[in-house]
Design a protein around this motif. Sequence first.
Motif, PDB file in Angstrom:
ATOM      1  N   UNK A 157      -8.349 -15.828 -11.628  1.00  0.00           N
ATOM      2  CA  UNK A 157      -7.789 -16.077 -10.295  1.00  0.00           C
ATOM      3  C   UNK A 157      -6.410 -16.726 -10.372  1.00  0.00           C
ATOM      4  N   UNK A 158      -6.246 -17.647 -11.309  1.00  0.00           N
ATOM      5  CA  UNK A 158      -4.956 -18.325 -11.448  1.00  0.00           C
ATOM      6  C   UNK A 158      -3.861 -17.328 -11.791  1.00  0.00           C
ATOM      7  N   UNK A 178       0.827 -14.169 -10.258  1.00  0.00           N
ATOM      8  CA  UNK A 178       1.433 -12.829 -10.331  1.00  0.00           C
ATOM      9  C   UNK A 178       1.741 -12.285  -8.949  1.00  0.00           C
ATOM     10  N   UNK A 179       0.820 -12.453  -8.029  1.00  0.00           N
ATOM     11  CA  UNK A 179       1.066 -11.980  -6.663  1.00  0.00           C
ATOM     12  C   UNK A 179       2.214 -12.740  -6.000  1.00  0.00           C
ATOM     13  N   UNK A 180       2.279 -14.039  -6.281  1.00  0.00           N
ATOM     14  CA  UNK A 180       3.375 -14.838  -5.714  1.00  0.00           C
ATOM     15  C   UNK A 180       4.718 -14.333  -6.227  1.00  0.00           C
ATOM     16  N   UNK A 208       5.312 -11.234  -7.458  1.00  0.00           N
ATOM     17  CA  UNK A 208       5.512  -9.873  -6.950  1.00  0.00           C
ATOM     18  C   UNK A 208       6.033  -9.864  -5.515  1.00  0.00           C
ATOM     19  N   UNK A 209       5.614 -10.853  -4.739  1.00  0.00           N
ATOM     20  CA  UNK A 209       6.039 -10.900  -3.329  1.00  0.00           C
ATOM     21  C   UNK A 209       7.549 -11.059  -3.187  1.00  0.00           C
ATOM     22  N   UNK A 210       8.213 -11.507  -4.252  1.00  0.00           N
ATOM     23  CA  UNK A 210       9.661 -11.651  -4.231  1.00  0.00           C
ATOM     24  C   UNK A 210      10.370 -10.308  -4.442  1.00  0.00           C
ATOM     25  N   UNK A 211       9.608  -9.289  -4.829  1.00  0.00           N
ATOM     26  CA  UNK A 211      10.216  -7.997  -5.151  1.00  0.00           C
ATOM     27  C   UNK A 211       9.708  -6.834  -4.305  1.00  0.00           C
ATOM     28  N   UNK A 212       8.478  -6.943  -3.835  1.00  0.00           N
ATOM     29  CA  UNK A 212       7.913  -5.798  -3.112  1.00  0.00           C
ATOM     30  C   UNK A 212       6.756  -6.233  -2.220  1.00  0.00           C
TER      31      UNK A 212
END
Length: 277
Positions: free
Chosen positions: A15-16, A21-23, A25-29
């Motif tokens: 989960x960590x 990773x999602x945080x 990725x949110x900066x790019x897409x």
Amino acid sequence: MEKSIVYVVSDSVGETAEFVTKAALSQFMKENEYDLYRIPYVENTEVLRGVVYHAKQLGAMIGFTLVNPEFREFLVKEAEMKEVECVDIMGPMLQAMQRKFNKKPKEQPGLIHRLDEDYFRKVEAIEFAVRYDDGRDPRGVTQADIVLIGVSRTSKTPLSQYLAHKKLKVANIPIVPEVDPPHTLFTIPTNKCIGLKISPEKLNDIRKERLKSLGLDDKASYATINRINEELKYFDALISKIGCPVIDVSNKAVEETANLILNMINHPYWNMETSRR
């Protein structure tokens, strides 16, 4: 448009790694522009080899949180050999802390989740104590780890809350001569029940103070010695019928009584299923 692919690898839940990773990725897409595959509970290097192989075939990258140094080293080398972008999410922090604290990490996966589980068990026990306080729902008797039995003002509620912070589900039942106790008190194992007794004089003082704090006449029936003796006599008869252990709380703080209860339930005898005959 072809989606970007990221593998998240962990020797625990993962989960960590997924959250970080999602945080990033949110900066790019946007979320619908990538696929994220979590690979949890890694137990051998063959799984890691397979992840790198698939990442190479799909043009994916890898993010990982592996506390096992052997797994970390293997994954990094395997990714370098296959020219797959691979990011150690937790390794740099572990290395920095090792330098700062001058000690080695435990290298045990999933410790944070064990703490979380411990926390949630405590919350569940606290909610249980509130839900089944003062006999408001007799169903709690069969679900509880411990059932406290006593007349009014024998510290049943604060004891329930104290023990809940020790992750024990506690129900408490007030004993009143005019009200029949839940029938389940006579069907559950006797080692789940604990009676709380108190001296008439001590209870008389406590109840008088309670009435005064509420702005009521301290000579009300609730606080008279005759009424108290009647309740305690009924309590003694009930406890004798149930056959459960009893603690005298007359001169004990809540913490002291709670520790006695904890010692009782940790005793080997307590863990023997004492059923009704």
